[in-house]
Design a protein around this motif. Structure first.
Motif, short mmCIF file in Angstrom:
data_model
loop_
_atom_site.label_atom_id
_atom_site.label_comp_id
_atom_site.label_asym_id
_atom_site.label_seq_id
_atom_site.Cartn_x
_atom_site.Cartn_y
_atom_site.Cartn_z
N GLY A 1 0.82 -1.21 0.00
CA GLY A 1 0.00 0.00 0.00
C GLY A 1 0.85 1.26 0.00
N LEU A 2 1.94 1.24 0.78
CA LEU A 2 2.84 2.39 0.81
C LEU A 2 3.53 2.58 -0.53
CD1 LEU A 2 4.18 4.65 2.43
CD2 LEU A 2 5.93 3.00 3.15
N VAL A 3 3.93 1.48 -1.16
CA VAL A 3 4.53 1.55 -2.50
C VAL A 3 3.58 2.25 -3.46
CG1 VAL A 3 5.25 0.19 -4.50
CG2 VAL A 3 5.99 -0.48 -2.21
N SER A 4 2.30 1.88 -3.41
CA SER A 4 1.31 2.47 -4.31
C SER A 4 1.14 3.96 -4.06
CB SER A 4 -0.04 1.76 -4.13
OG SER A 4 0.05 0.42 -4.51
N ILE A 5 1.14 4.35 -2.80
CA ILE A 5 0.98 5.77 -2.46
C ILE A 5 2.17 6.57 -2.97
CG2 ILE A 5 0.96 7.39 -0.52
CD1 ILE A 5 -0.79 5.25 0.94
N LEU A 6 3.38 6.02 -2.83
CA LEU A 6 4.56 6.72 -3.33
C LEU A 6 4.55 6.79 -4.86
CD1 LEU A 6 7.26 5.23 -0.93
CD2 LEU A 6 6.38 7.58 -0.93
N ALA A 7 4.04 5.74 -5.52
CA ALA A 7 3.92 5.78 -6.98
C ALA A 7 2.93 6.86 -7.40
CB ALA A 7 3.47 4.41 -7.49
N LEU A 8 1.82 6.97 -6.67
CA LEU A 8 0.84 8.01 -6.95
C LEU A 8 1.46 9.39 -6.80
CD1 LEU A 8 -2.24 8.77 -7.38
CD2 LEU A 8 -2.37 8.85 -4.88
N ILE A 9 2.25 9.59 -5.74
CA ILE A 9 2.89 10.89 -5.51
C ILE A 9 3.87 11.21 -6.63
CG2 ILE A 9 4.55 12.06 -4.00
CD1 ILE A 9 3.11 10.71 -1.63
N ALA A 10 4.65 10.21 -7.07
CA ALA A 10 5.60 10.44 -8.15
C ALA A 10 4.88 10.89 -9.42
CB ALA A 10 6.40 9.17 -8.42
N ALA A 11 3.74 10.27 -9.73
CA ALA A 11 2.98 10.65 -10.93
C ALA A 11 2.33 12.01 -10.76
CB ALA A 11 1.93 9.59 -11.24
N ALA A 12 1.75 12.27 -9.57
CA ALA A 12 1.05 13.54 -9.33
C ALA A 12 2.00 14.71 -9.23
CB ALA A 12 0.21 13.42 -8.06
N SER A 13 3.29 14.46 -9.05
CA SER A 13 4.26 15.56 -8.96
C SER A 13 4.62 16.10 -10.34
CB SER A 13 5.53 15.09 -8.24
OG SER A 13 6.20 14.10 -8.99
N LEU A 14 4.25 15.36 -11.40
CA LEU A 14 4.42 15.88 -12.76
C LEU A 14 3.36 16.93 -13.05
CD1 LEU A 14 4.91 12.51 -14.71
CD2 LEU A 14 6.71 14.15 -14.11
N LEU A 15 3.67 17.85 -13.94
CA LEU A 15 2.64 18.78 -14.39
C LEU A 15 1.54 17.99 -15.08
CD1 LEU A 15 4.84 21.67 -15.81
CD2 LEU A 15 3.27 21.83 -13.86
N PRO A 16 0.27 18.31 -14.85
CA PRO A 16 -0.82 17.54 -15.46
C PRO A 16 -0.70 17.36 -16.96
CG PRO A 16 -1.70 19.02 -13.79
CD PRO A 16 -0.24 19.36 -13.94
N MET A 17 -0.31 18.42 -17.66
CA MET A 17 -0.18 18.30 -19.11
C MET A 17 0.90 17.29 -19.47
SD MET A 17 -1.20 19.02 -22.10
CE MET A 17 -2.18 20.53 -22.10
N ASP A 18 2.01 17.28 -18.74
CA ASP A 18 3.08 16.31 -19.00
C ASP A 18 2.58 14.89 -18.72
OD1 ASP A 18 4.70 18.41 -19.64
OD2 ASP A 18 5.73 18.45 -17.71
N TYR A 19 1.83 14.73 -17.62
CA TYR A 19 1.28 13.41 -17.28
C TYR A 19 0.42 12.88 -18.42
CZ TYR A 19 -2.06 10.11 -15.23
OH TYR A 19 -2.86 9.02 -15.00
N PHE A 20 -0.47 13.72 -18.95
CA PHE A 20 -1.37 13.26 -20.01
C PHE A 20 -0.63 13.08 -21.33
CE2 PHE A 20 -4.59 15.07 -17.09
CZ PHE A 20 -5.40 13.96 -16.98
#
Length: 607
Positions: A341-360
């Motif tokens: 669960g902690l791994v997943s939360i850190l993965a979410l944080i890594a993705a959410a730290s990107l600019l939304p446009m870059d993520y998409f």
């Protein structure tokens, strides 16, 4: 928003849950007792039933359950915003996933290390439950192994660095196994030091393999890599569990947890700002990454990070055959799930730290991005750093869908933001890609072995010798069949036709496991505590049956109208329908027994 409150909040919830909630479950609900002999000692055979050091077994179990789900699922679900996924992973990991894992592992230990299907037959008491559970679990494990294997093949093909490092873990694990069980029995600490030192050298030296004379030795195309992966899965399934499977998974888990610890430290030092909003308009549907609405699609996209049916296959497959004492069940089952669960939360944080446009721009296919650009800009997603990020990582990452690449970019961005590491963005990106491949690969070896156990149970009904785990010809035959099934899907590319329904099928398997777990508790006189499994069962069951129905009506049936997608739609619809039917059959068989037991228990309560 700063990421730190999310990390600290999750750690606090997990620590309190482990200390109090799961102490209650293991003591009162499951009544674990070290005086009871475990299958590893009762049926010790030096092959599958082997008492294993608690931390070595934790490493095996964590490595086996932690595949693509905790890394990729949260990244894809980030399109809804960071908060829905975060909330589900915290609550789901505690009240659904860890409960699911610890109950099934305990039930399997008390049932001689038997599989989920055989436990279903014994606890629910109807042949149809055992047959349907066997069918569902075997189909799902083949689908999952093929899908996970495809991710590994794509990550390692034409990647000498990654292939060298991954390949190095095999001889290192063999050395560790011989060291712990033959040369220096029970000297786990010595084997751990040897393994960690050699693995560290493999990671460091791997960077220099590309461009060297050895590069051609570790440079394979997709089909060659598929054959090598299938060969590894076969031997890991057949060889004694102490020789390759457990030490390699233990070694891999050290690297997994080590990198995750590094990421956690990086988040603490960098304290990244989450640039993705808490909620996006895509919660109502129409998203470019996940077309569906928040409910139910968030809950089938984030699988292993909150609850996963695949875990029940490991918890009733390899792990219960190696549990040394029942008190080890809590740190292994609960500890591994909360760590995931902690791994997943850190993965979410890594993705959410990107600019939304870059993520998409990374996660949307290039040919579809133009269609969604006006919509994204209308949401305020206009800023982009992708050209700079691509230059720093040395790769074109636009349109690299699936979540793995955006996670690697996010991780690399956090690591390179640590003071003194700014110039290492390219290294961190490629290291993250290799790490993801290693993370996923460890589910292949344990999953193949579990698939072999399930197949042998089914074949044993036709001819008893085929069901014997200690008979080499049966082991070779069943391992070969399992490997050929998932290897064929990868080799021919057919996995693309069934992978889209894996998320739903995986959570439907979790529904089956929670149903079996509820019957196990009620049959063992724990009626008053059965809410522990019934509550997550109701939520997960409703969610996944809804998702399966929506997929059939909204996705698979329309695919039947086009010749290009006819076969894909037919396969997806047939398999999803059959697994949903399996869930309903098992629920139909189990629920009347629960109702009767609950009524009887109520009558026996003092007025």
């Amino acid at each position: 928003m700063n990421a730190m409150p999310l990390v600290l909040g999750a750690l606090a919830v997990f620590a309190l849950a482990y200390r109090f909630y799961f102490s209650f479950i293991t003591a009162k609900v499951l009544s674990l007792d070290d005086s009871r002999a475990t299958p590893s000692t009762l049926f010790y055979d030096k092959q599958n039933y082997v008492p294993m050091n608690k931390w070595v077994l934790f490493g095996h179990h964590f490595a086996a359950i932690a595949g693509a789900g905790p890394l990729v699922g949260p990244v894809l679900a980030c399109q809804f915003g960071y908060f829905p996924g975060f909330l589900w992973m915290v609550l789901g990991a505690v009240f659904a996933g860890a409960v699911h894992d610890v109950v099934i592992l305990s039930a399997s230990v008390r049932h001689e290390g038997k599989s989920l299907a055989l436990i279903a037959k014994e606890e629910i008491g109807k042949v149809s439950s055992g047959v349907t559970a066997s069918f569902a679990t075997f189909i799902i494990i083949i689908i999952s192994l093929a899908g996970l294997g495809l991710v590994v093949v794509n990550a390692l093909s034409h990647s000498p660095w990654g292939t060298f490092t991954i390949a190095s873990t095999i001889p290192i694990a063999l050395l560790m196994g011989v060291w712990m069980f033959i040369f220096r029995k029970h000297k786990t600490a010595e084997a751990t030091v040897i393994g960690v030192v050699l693995l560290t050298l493999a990671v460091i030296l791997g960077k220099y393999i590309p461009g060297s004379p050895l590069a051609s030795w570790f440079n394979f195309d997709n089909r060659s890599m598929t054959l090598l992966l299938a060969g590894y899965g076969f031997f890991a399934s057949v060889l004694p569990v102490w020789l390759l499977l457990s030490p390699r998974d233990y070694l891999s888990s050290i690297m997994k947890l080590g990198v995750i610890a590094m990421l956690a430290v990086g988040v603490i030092i960098v304290a990244p700002v989450l640039k993705m909003p808490a909620f996006t308009p895509f919660v109502y549907g129409g998203g470019p990454v996940i077309p569906g609405v928040l409910f139910p699609y968030l809950f089938i996209t984030i699988a292993c990070g909150a609850i996963s049916g695949f875990h029940s296959l490991i918890s009733s497959g390899t792990t219960p055959k190696m549990i040394m004492t029942e008190s080890h069940i809590k740190p292994i089952a609960v500890g591994a799930m909360l760590s995931e669960g902690l791994v997943s939360i850190l993965a979410l944080i890594a993705a959410a730290s990107l600019l939304p446009m870059d993520y998409f721009m990374i996660n949307v296919p290039a040919d579809k991005l133009a269609h969604f650009l006006p919509m994204l800009k209308s949401m305020g997603f206009t800023a982009s750093e992708l050209p700079r990020l691509q230059a720093e990582v040395g790769e074109n990452v636009t349109g690299r869908t699936g979540g793995a690449v955006s996670l690697a970019v996010g991780m690399a961005q956090i690591f390179s933001s640590i003071p003194g590491l700014k110039s290492l963005m390219s290294y961190w990106y490629h290291f993250a890609i290799m790490f993801e491949a290693l993370f996923i690969l460890t589910t292949i070896d344990a999953g193949t072995r579990v698939g072999r156990f399930i197949l042998q149970e089914m074949l044993g009904k036709a001819w008893k010798p085929l069901g014997r785990n200690d008979w080499l010809p049966a082991n070779l035959l069943s391992s070969g069949v399992v490997v050929c099934f998932w290897g064929y899907f990868i080799y021919t590319g057919s996995i693309s036709t069934i992978w889209p329904m894996f998320g739903t099928a995986n959570q439907l398997l979790a529904t089956i496991a929670l149903t079996v777990g509820t019957s196990y508790l009620i049959n063992n006189g724990k009626v008053m505590y059965s809410w522990v499994t019934i509550i997550p069962l109701v939520f997960v069951g409703i969610t996944t049956l809804t998702a399966g129905t929506m997929n059939i009506i909204g996705i698979y049936i329309p695919q039947l109208n086009t010749e290009k997608t006819l076969f894909q739609g037919l396969i997806n619809m047939t398999l999803t329908s059959m697994i949903m039917l399996s869930v309903l059959i098992i629920l139909k068989n189990a629920a009347p027994q629960w109702i009767t037991a609950i009524k009887n228990n109520h009558r026996q309560q003092p007025a």
